[in-house]
Design an enzyme around this catalytic site. Structure first.
Site, PDB file in Angstrom:
ATOM      1  N   ALA A   1      -4.225   4.583   1.672  1.00 34.14           N
ATOM      2  CA  ALA A   1      -5.159   5.711   1.558  1.00 34.14           C
ATOM      3  C   ALA A   1      -6.578   5.192   1.369  1.00 34.14           C
ATOM      4  O   ALA A   1      -6.813   4.274   0.582  1.00 34.14           O
ATOM      5  CB  ALA A   1      -4.775   6.608   0.386  1.00 34.14           C
TER       6      ALA A   1
ATOM      7  N   ARG B   1      -4.678   7.950   6.142  1.00 32.12           N
ATOM      8  CA  ARG B   1      -4.923   9.105   5.281  1.00 32.12           C
ATOM      9  C   ARG B   1      -6.049   8.836   4.276  1.00 32.12           C
ATOM     10  O   ARG B   1      -6.443   7.687   4.048  1.00 32.12           O
ATOM     11  CB  ARG B   1      -3.648   9.504   4.531  1.00 32.12           C
ATOM     12  CG  ARG B   1      -3.212   8.509   3.490  1.00 32.12           C
ATOM     13  CD  ARG B   1      -1.858   8.847   2.902  1.00 32.12           C
ATOM     14  NE  ARG B   1      -1.432   7.824   1.960  1.00 32.12           N
ATOM     15  CZ  ARG B   1      -1.156   8.048   0.677  1.00 32.12           C
ATOM     16  NH1 ARG B   1      -1.240   9.267   0.185  1.00 32.12           N
ATOM     17  NH2 ARG B   1      -0.778   7.065  -0.103  1.00 32.12           N
TER      18      ARG B   1
ATOM     19  N   SER C   1      -7.628  10.032   0.223  1.00 28.79           N
ATOM     20  CA  SER C   1      -7.340  10.664  -1.061  1.00 28.79           C
ATOM     21  C   SER C   1      -8.646  10.871  -1.810  1.00 28.79           C
ATOM     22  O   SER C   1      -9.634  10.168  -1.570  1.00 28.79           O
ATOM     23  CB  SER C   1      -6.381   9.813  -1.902  1.00 28.79           C
ATOM     24  OG  SER C   1      -7.035   8.656  -2.371  1.00 28.79           O
TER      25      SER C   1
ATOM     26  N   GLU D   1      10.765   9.879 -13.095  1.00 28.08           N
ATOM     27  CA  GLU D   1      11.418   9.607 -11.811  1.00 28.08           C
ATOM     28  C   GLU D   1      12.908   9.352 -12.014  1.00 28.08           C
ATOM     29  O   GLU D   1      13.743   9.813 -11.210  1.00 28.08           O
ATOM     30  CB  GLU D   1      10.753   8.408 -11.145  1.00 28.08           C
ATOM     31  CG  GLU D   1       9.344   8.698 -10.641  1.00 28.08           C
ATOM     32  CD  GLU D   1       8.590   7.447 -10.233  1.00 28.08           C
ATOM     33  OE1 GLU D   1       7.639   7.578  -9.448  1.00 28.08           O
ATOM     34  OE2 GLU D   1       8.938   6.350 -10.713  1.00 28.08           O
TER      35      GLU D   1
ATOM     36  N   SER E   1      -8.280   6.416 -17.608  1.00 22.95           N
ATOM     37  CA  SER E   1      -7.722   6.886 -16.339  1.00 22.95           C
ATOM     38  C   SER E   1      -6.357   6.259 -16.140  1.00 22.95           C
ATOM     39  O   SER E   1      -6.170   5.063 -16.384  1.00 22.95           O
ATOM     40  CB  SER E   1      -8.633   6.511 -15.167  1.00 22.95           C
ATOM     41  OG  SER E   1      -7.993   6.760 -13.927  1.00 22.95           O
TER      42      SER E   1
ATOM     43  N   ASP F   1       0.520   0.187 -10.529  1.00 23.80           N
ATOM     44  CA  ASP F   1       0.274  -0.897  -9.576  1.00 23.80           C
ATOM     45  C   ASP F   1      -0.103  -2.182 -10.300  1.00 23.80           C
ATOM     46  O   ASP F   1       0.297  -3.275  -9.894  1.00 23.80           O
ATOM     47  CB  ASP F   1      -0.842  -0.497  -8.603  1.00 23.80           C
ATOM     48  CG  ASP F   1      -0.449   0.679  -7.726  1.00 23.80           C
ATOM     49  OD1 ASP F   1       0.733   0.779  -7.359  1.00 23.80           O
ATOM     50  OD2 ASP F   1      -1.331   1.498  -7.405  1.00 23.80           O
TER      51      ASP F   1
ATOM     52  N   THR G   1      -9.801   1.375 -17.953  1.00 21.71           N
ATOM     53  CA  THR G   1     -10.883   1.363 -16.977  1.00 21.71           C
ATOM     54  C   THR G   1     -11.071   2.752 -16.381  1.00 21.71           C
ATOM     55  O   THR G   1     -10.139   3.557 -16.342  1.00 21.71           O
ATOM     56  CB  THR G   1     -10.589   0.363 -15.850  1.00 21.71           C
ATOM     57  OG1 THR G   1      -9.392   0.760 -15.159  1.00 21.71           O
ATOM     58  CG2 THR G   1     -10.413  -1.046 -16.393  1.00 21.71           C
TER      59      THR G   1
END
Length: 319
Positions: free
Chosen positions: A16, A94, A96, A197, A257, A263, A296
């Site tokens: 993205a 795409r 975002s 999940e 955030s 990741d 961050t």
């Protein structure tokens, strides 16, 4: 020791072009005057490669790109410190959008879909990818799948990785994660998911790290994966293998955030494996990297200096 360049490969099939900005208040109707935007190359595997660089490691990113946004995305990659192997797709990569409402500090995240893939394009991607799945490599397949790509594509990639002598870490969601949990081919080297999940995939409710570890062990016994890493957000992260189960707790942090935490965790895990670390080492470093990422703003990822500080405060206990 820093991992050699050939040691880690990341795979991003649905990248993205990330745009992030701020606005005073999000309200329907009037035009909202935003702050100057920031542009970043995003998508699970790309973010993992970016985080690996920030943690002092090196990787190669295999990424599918197309159209004008794909060209802009590729230009952004020129500022990153890792090698790139591209696979050209039809249609535009795409986009975002992440918007922080400054009056409340809440973040709104909008994800646009990528272009549809045909079966022929999926087959061509596998042919292009296979030579990169070389012996001894740690391979990270991370992020969502493009429309049209089979939900069980990760199992196909994993089979190719095993045949090539590589080890695959998978971090995905939705139908792709459901398919991964039902994987009947060679087990993934490591499967990462969070508690929500796990609840979605299993239909169970998890109220403790031990309950989550029980489910992880079920997946290991079924042959889905050799190891599980299961995050419970700020509370900590469960690590499970056939021989051990433990819970890593970070210190209390004041988040800015949540973007990039998962990741960053996967990046640290892959880097520790590439450096010869075991599951316990990998999860501890993953928790520390994720913790540094939440400190961050916007789409920023982890910081090695901050992650190293947090690592000293991570508490690990058996469950």
């Amino acid at each position: 020791m820093v991992a050699a360049m050939s040691d880690i490969l990341t795979i991003t099939l649905n990248p993205a072009y990330d745009v992030s900005t701020e606005v005073g208040t999000v309200t329907p109707g009037p035009k909202l005057r935003c702050a100057p935007p920031r542009f970043d190359p995003g998508g699970g595997g790309i973010n993992v490669s970016r985080a690996i660089s920030r943690l002092g490691g090196v990787s190669t990113a295999f990424v599918a790109l197309g159209g004008q946004t794909g060209a802009m995305f590729h230009a952004l990659l020129g500022t990153e410190d890792f090698d790139v192997a591209t696979f050209e797709i039809y249609g535009n990569t795409r986009q975002s959008l992440a918007v922080i409402e400054t009056s409340t500090r809440q973040q709104y995240r909008f994800q646009l879909p990528g272009p549809d893939w045909s079966p022929e394009q999926t087959a061509a991607m596998l042919d292009r990818l296979q030579p990169h799945l070389s012996r001894g490599r740690i391979v990270v397949m991370s992020g969502s799948l493009p429309p049209g790509v089979p939900a069980d594509i990760a199992s196909t990639v994993n089979r190719l990785a095993v045949e090539g002598g590589a080890r695959l870490i998978l971090d995905t969601s939705g139908a792709a994660l459901i398919a991964a949990a039902a994987n009947s081919g060679p087990p993934f080297a490591l499967l990462r998911m969070d508690g929500a999940e796990a609840a979605e995939v299993s239909g169970r409710t998890f109220t403790s790290p031990a309950a989550l570890a029980d489910y992880g062990l079920d997946l290991i016994r079924s042959g889905a994966a050799e190891q599980l890493v299961m995050s419970m957000g700020a509370a900590g992260t469960v690590g499970v293998s056939a021989n051990e189960r433990f819970f890593c707790q970070p210190p209390r942090l004041e988040p800015h955030s949540a973007v990039g935490a998962g990741d960053s965790m996967v990046a640290a895990i892959a880097l520790e494996f590439a450096r010869g670390g075991d599951l316990n080492d990998a999860v501890r470093h993953g928790v520390a990297a994720a913790g540094s990422a939440v400190l961050t703003p916007a789409t920023e990822l982890c910081s090695k200096a901050t992650a190293d500080e947090i690592l000293e405060q991570v508490v690990t206990r058996g469950i």
